[in-house]
Design a protein around this motif. Structure first.
Motif, short mmCIF file in Angstrom:
data_model
loop_
_atom_site.label_atom_id
_atom_site.label_comp_id
_atom_site.label_asym_id
_atom_site.label_seq_id
_atom_site.Cartn_x
_atom_site.Cartn_y
_atom_site.Cartn_z
N GLU B 221 49.03 29.79 38.75
CA GLU B 221 50.31 29.54 39.41
C GLU B 221 50.51 30.36 40.67
O GLU B 221 51.55 30.97 40.89
CB GLU B 221 51.45 29.78 38.43
CG GLU B 221 51.42 28.75 37.31
CD GLU B 221 52.58 28.87 36.34
OE1 GLU B 221 53.35 29.82 36.47
OE2 GLU B 221 52.68 27.99 35.47
N GLY B 222 49.47 30.38 41.51
CA GLY B 222 49.60 31.04 42.80
C GLY B 222 49.52 32.55 42.77
O GLY B 222 49.76 33.20 43.79
N GLN B 223 49.19 33.11 41.62
CA GLN B 223 49.07 34.56 41.53
C GLN B 223 47.74 34.95 40.92
O GLN B 223 47.08 34.13 40.29
CB GLN B 223 50.21 35.12 40.69
CG GLN B 223 51.54 35.02 41.42
CD GLN B 223 52.71 35.42 40.55
OE1 GLN B 223 52.82 34.97 39.41
NE2 GLN B 223 53.56 36.26 41.09
N ILE B 224 47.38 36.24 41.11
CA ILE B 224 46.14 36.72 40.51
C ILE B 224 46.40 37.06 39.05
O ILE B 224 47.24 37.90 38.75
CB ILE B 224 45.61 37.96 41.26
CG1 ILE B 224 45.24 37.56 42.69
CG2 ILE B 224 44.39 38.55 40.54
CD1 ILE B 224 44.80 38.70 43.55
N GLU B 225 45.68 36.38 38.17
CA GLU B 225 45.84 36.64 36.74
C GLU B 225 44.91 37.79 36.34
O GLU B 225 45.31 38.68 35.60
CB GLU B 225 45.51 35.36 35.97
CG GLU B 225 45.65 35.43 34.48
CD GLU B 225 47.10 35.34 34.00
OE1 GLU B 225 47.93 34.80 34.75
OE2 GLU B 225 47.36 35.81 32.88
N MET B 226 43.68 37.74 36.85
CA MET B 226 42.70 38.78 36.53
C MET B 226 41.68 38.88 37.65
O MET B 226 41.42 37.89 38.33
CB MET B 226 41.91 38.41 35.27
CG MET B 226 42.67 38.39 33.99
SD MET B 226 41.51 38.01 32.67
CE MET B 226 42.26 36.56 32.00
N LEU B 227 41.09 40.05 37.80
CA LEU B 227 39.99 40.24 38.74
C LEU B 227 39.05 41.25 38.10
O LEU B 227 39.46 42.36 37.77
CB LEU B 227 40.53 40.76 40.08
CG LEU B 227 39.53 41.09 41.18
CD1 LEU B 227 38.71 39.86 41.58
CD2 LEU B 227 40.25 41.63 42.42
N GLY B 228 37.80 40.86 37.91
CA GLY B 228 36.87 41.79 37.27
C GLY B 228 35.50 41.17 37.10
O GLY B 228 35.25 40.05 37.54
N THR B 229 34.59 41.90 36.46
CA THR B 229 33.25 41.38 36.22
C THR B 229 33.34 40.26 35.17
O THR B 229 34.31 40.22 34.40
CB THR B 229 32.31 42.47 35.67
OG1 THR B 229 32.84 42.90 34.40
CG2 THR B 229 32.23 43.66 36.61
#
Lengths: 282, 285
Positions: B221-229
Motif C-alpha cells: 500500500e505505497g509504503q515499505i513493509e520490510m527491507l532485508g536479506t
C-alpha cells in the motif's frame, strides 16, 4: 461420458514467412478430452500447446486428420457458429479481450451477438458475474480493474455464452499470485460445480497439480499423459522437456538419490511435510 | 559500500484534485548500495511500478526527492536528462516497444541518442546483444520476425547498450516458460557480475528474487513493509502472506516442518539449502 474434444491424426503447419519453409507443428497428433474433465496442458514455448488450443474451436483448421468438438467436425463451416458457442476461449492478455467500457456490457457482448433475447442476456450476465465473483463490479470500467479481475471478466464473457467447454491459454501468465489464485479457483468452480469441461494451458506446475489430468507436450507430440501424480513423478523426463518439477518433488527426488525411499507423489506442501516428518523425526 | 540511489521521504499522488486522487507512494525512505541486486516485491497496486518510474525521473515526486550519487535528479534539466541515461528502465513486456527496421538499429537507438560515434555505437550494440542473449544472426533481421522471448531480449539489449550504472527490470520474466525464464535470469546475473552494475528487479515470483537478490524491498500500500536479506524477509513468512504475497514453496514446506516439530530453519528458500538441512537430519536420525 463421451469426448468433449477428439483430435485424430492431426497434421498442421504454419504457412511460410518471408519466403522460408512452412513451420510444421503436428505430424499425426491423437488426443481426446473427456467431457466434464479438467485437463492441464504443459510444455515449453513452441511445443504446440497454443496451436492445439486454437484447433479446439476452429480458429485453426487441420491440414490432415480431424478435430471433433462434441461430435461436430471443426472443418464443417455450417457448424462454425455452434462450435464457437460450444467451446469458449480465454487468452493470456486480458487487455486484448475487453470490448466495452462497462463490465456488464463487456460480458453481454457474446450473448448479444448470438441473438439471445435481452431479458435472458440480463440473467446470463448476472449469473456469469456472480460465478466469477465480480458481480459487485458490474458497472465499473474494465480498464480500472486489476489483471486478475479483468481475466475473470473475460471468463464471465465466455460463460455467458453457456459453453460446454472452456479452453484457457495461459490465462494467469500476466497475473500476480493473488490474481492467479482467484482465476484458478474460478476455473475449478466452473468445472466442479457447473460441469464445464476445462482445458488449461499453463506454465505453472502449481496450477497443473489441481487438474484431473496433465498432458505434457513436446515438439507437437504428447510426451506424457496422466494424473498429476503420475506425471510429476517422472522427474527426469520433465527436466528433459525443459519443464520444472515442483520444489516438493525435487526435494524428495534428491533425498531418494541419497538413500531414502520416500513416495515421489507427495506433491502438495502438506503431503510432503508429513512424509518428511514421519521419516526424519527422532 | 556507498549509496548510489537515495529515496528521501518520497510521495506520489495520482490525479490530484480529481475523484480518482490516489496516494500511490506514501513517504518512502531507503537507499540502494552501489553494485547490489535489490529485489522489489509487492502485490498489484502496492506502488512498485510508480516507485521505479521515480528512479530515473519519469515521474516527478509529489513530495520528497530522489538522489543519484548524492545529487538530486531534479536539480536542473541537465541532471534529470543525465539520470535517464544513468538509470536504465526495462518496462514490463518491453517487446511491445520495438520499432526499428532491424534488431541492430533498435538496440543502437539509445547509444545514438547519447551522441556516440558509429564505431562506439556498434561496439556497444554487439556487447549488449551478447549480454542479453540476442543471437548474432538476428541483428540484421526485423525485430518483428523474432519470437516473443527473443524480442524481449532485444528490448533489454537496447537498454543495457546505454551502459547505465543502474538497470531496473520490471517483471522481466513475466509470461516466459520455465526454461526461458531461467536462461534470462542467468543473462541478467552474468551481466551484473561482469559490469558491476546495480540491478533492481521487480517481480511477483518469490522464487526468482529469493535466489537472485542481495536484499529485498517489500512494498505494501505505497509504503515499505520490510527491507532485508532474503533470509530475513522469508523468516517473516506469515507477515508476507498477510499482505497478499506468497513465499517460495520451499519456505512454506519448512514452516510446516518446523510446526510439526522438526529442528529446521523456516527461513530456507532454496532446494539446495533445504536438502543440506534434511540430509543433516537424516544423518543424525
Amino acid at each position: 461420458m463421451g469426448n468433449a474434444i477428439s483430435v485424430q491424426d492431426l497434421h498442421f503447419s504454419y504457412p511460410p514467412q518471408n519466403g522460408g519453409a512452412p513451420y510444421p507443428v503436428f505430424d499425426g497428433l491423437d488426443v481426446n478430452i473427456e467431457e466434464g474433465s479438467f485437463v492441464a496442458v504443459l510444455g515449453h514455448n513452441g511445443s504446440g500447446k497454443s496451436t492445439l488450443a486454437k484447433h479446439c474451436n476452429a480458429i485453426l483448421l487441420p491440414e490432415g486428420g480431424s478435430v471433433q468438438v462434441f461430435g461436430m467436425d471443426t472443418a464443417d463451416e455450417a457448424q462454425l457458429l455452434e462450435i464457437r458457442r460450444t467451446v469458449g476461449m480465454v487468452f493470456q492478455n486480458p487487455d486484448n479481450q475487453m470490448v466495452a467500457n462497462v463490465v456488464e456490457e463487456d460480458v453481454a457482448f457474446a450473448p448479444e451477438n448470438l441473438g439471445v433475447p435481452s431479458e435472458e442476456i440480463r440473467k446470463r450476465v448476472d449469473d456469469a458475474l456472480k460465478t466469477v465473483g465480480m458481480y459487485d463490479y458490474r458497472s465499473h470500467a474494465p480498464h480500472l480493474l486489476s489483471g486478475g479481475q479483468k481475466q475473470r471478466i473475460a471468463i464471465a464473457g465466455v460463460i455467458a455464452m453457456q459453453p460446454r467447454c472452456i479452453v484457457l491459454d495461459e490465462p494467469t501468465a500476466m497475473l500476480d499470485p493473488h490474481g492467479r489464485e482467484d482465476v484458478i479457483r474460478t476455473i475449478e468452480t466452473l468445472n466442479r460445480e457447473n460441469g464445464i469441461t476445462v482445458v488449461l494451458i499453463t506454465h505453472h506446475m502449481t496450477e497443473a497439480i489441481r487438474a484431473d489430468r496433465v498432458i505434457v507436450m513436446q515438439e507437437g507430440r504428447i510426451l506424457t499423459d496422466g494424473t498429476p501424480k503420475e506425471v510429476f513423478t517422472q522427474v527426469e523426463l520433465l527436466r528433459s522437456a525443459g519443464l520444472e518439477v515442483p520444489a516438493t518433488t525435487q526435494i524428495i527426488y534428491e533425498l531418494n538419490k541419497a538413500g531414502l525411499s520416500l513416495p515421489l507423489d507427495a506433491l502438495s506442501t502438506e503431503e510432503c511435510a508429513h512424509v518428511l516428518y514421519e521419516t526424519l523425526k527422532t | 559500500m556507498a549509496a548510489i540511489i537515495e529515496v528521501r521521504d518520497l510521495c506520489h499522488t495520482y490525479s490530484v484534485g480529481t475523484p480518482f486522487e490516489h496516494d500511490a507512494i506514501k513517504h518512502m525512505d531507503f537507499t540502494v548500495e552501489k553494485g547490489e541486486f535489490l529485489g522489489v516485491i509487492g502485490h498489484t497496486g502496492s506502488g512498485k511500478s510508480t516507485l521505479i518510474q521515480h528512479l530515473n525521473g519519469l515521474l516527478k515526486p509529489t513530495c520528497g526527492d530522489v538522489l543519484l550519487g548524492g545529487e538530486s535528479i531534479w536539480k536542473d534539466k541537465q541532471t534529470t536528462r543525465r539520470a535517464r541515461f544513468r538509470v536504465g528502465l526495462v518496462f514490463q513486456y518491453p517487446e511491445y516497444q520495438l520499432f526499428e527496421d532491424t534488431v541492430f538499429e533498435d538496440i543502437a537507438f539509445g547509444p545514438k541518442n547519447m551522441g556516440l560515434d558509429a564505431a562506439q555505437v556498434k561496439q556497444r550494440v554487439l556487447r549488449a546483444a551478447e549480454f542479453a542473449g540476442v543471437k548474432a544472426s538476428s541483428l540484421e533481421k526485423s525485430p518483428f520476425d523474432l519470437s516473443g522471448g527473443q524480442k524481449r531480449r532485444v528490448a533489454i539489449a537496447g537498454v543495457i547498450a546505454m551502459e547505465p550504472e543502474i538497470v531496473i527490470f520490471d517483471e522481466p520474466t513475466a509470461g516466459l516458460d520455465p526454461a526461458a525464464r531461467a536462461s534470462l535470469l542467468d543473462n541478467i546475473s552474468t551481466y551484473q557480475k561482469a559490469t558491476g552494475a546495480t540491478v533492481l528487479m521487480v517481480s511477483h515470483s518469490m522464487d526468482d528474487v529469493a535466489v537472485m537478490a542481495d536484499r529485498l524491498l517489500v512494498l505494501n500500500e505505497g509504503q515499505i513493509e520490510m527491507l532485508g536479506t532474503p533470509a530475513q524477509i522469508f523468516a517473516k513468512a506469515e507477515r508476507l502472506q498477510s499482505i497478499g504475497l506468497t513465499v517460495p514453496q520451499v519456505t512454506s514446506l519448512f514452516l510446516r516442518l518446523k510446526e510439526l516439530g522438526l529442528p529446521v530453519d523456516p527461513a530456507t528458500y532454496t532446494v539446495d539449502a533445504a536438502l543440506k538441512q534434511l540430509l543433516r537430519l537424516k544423518g543424525g536420525a
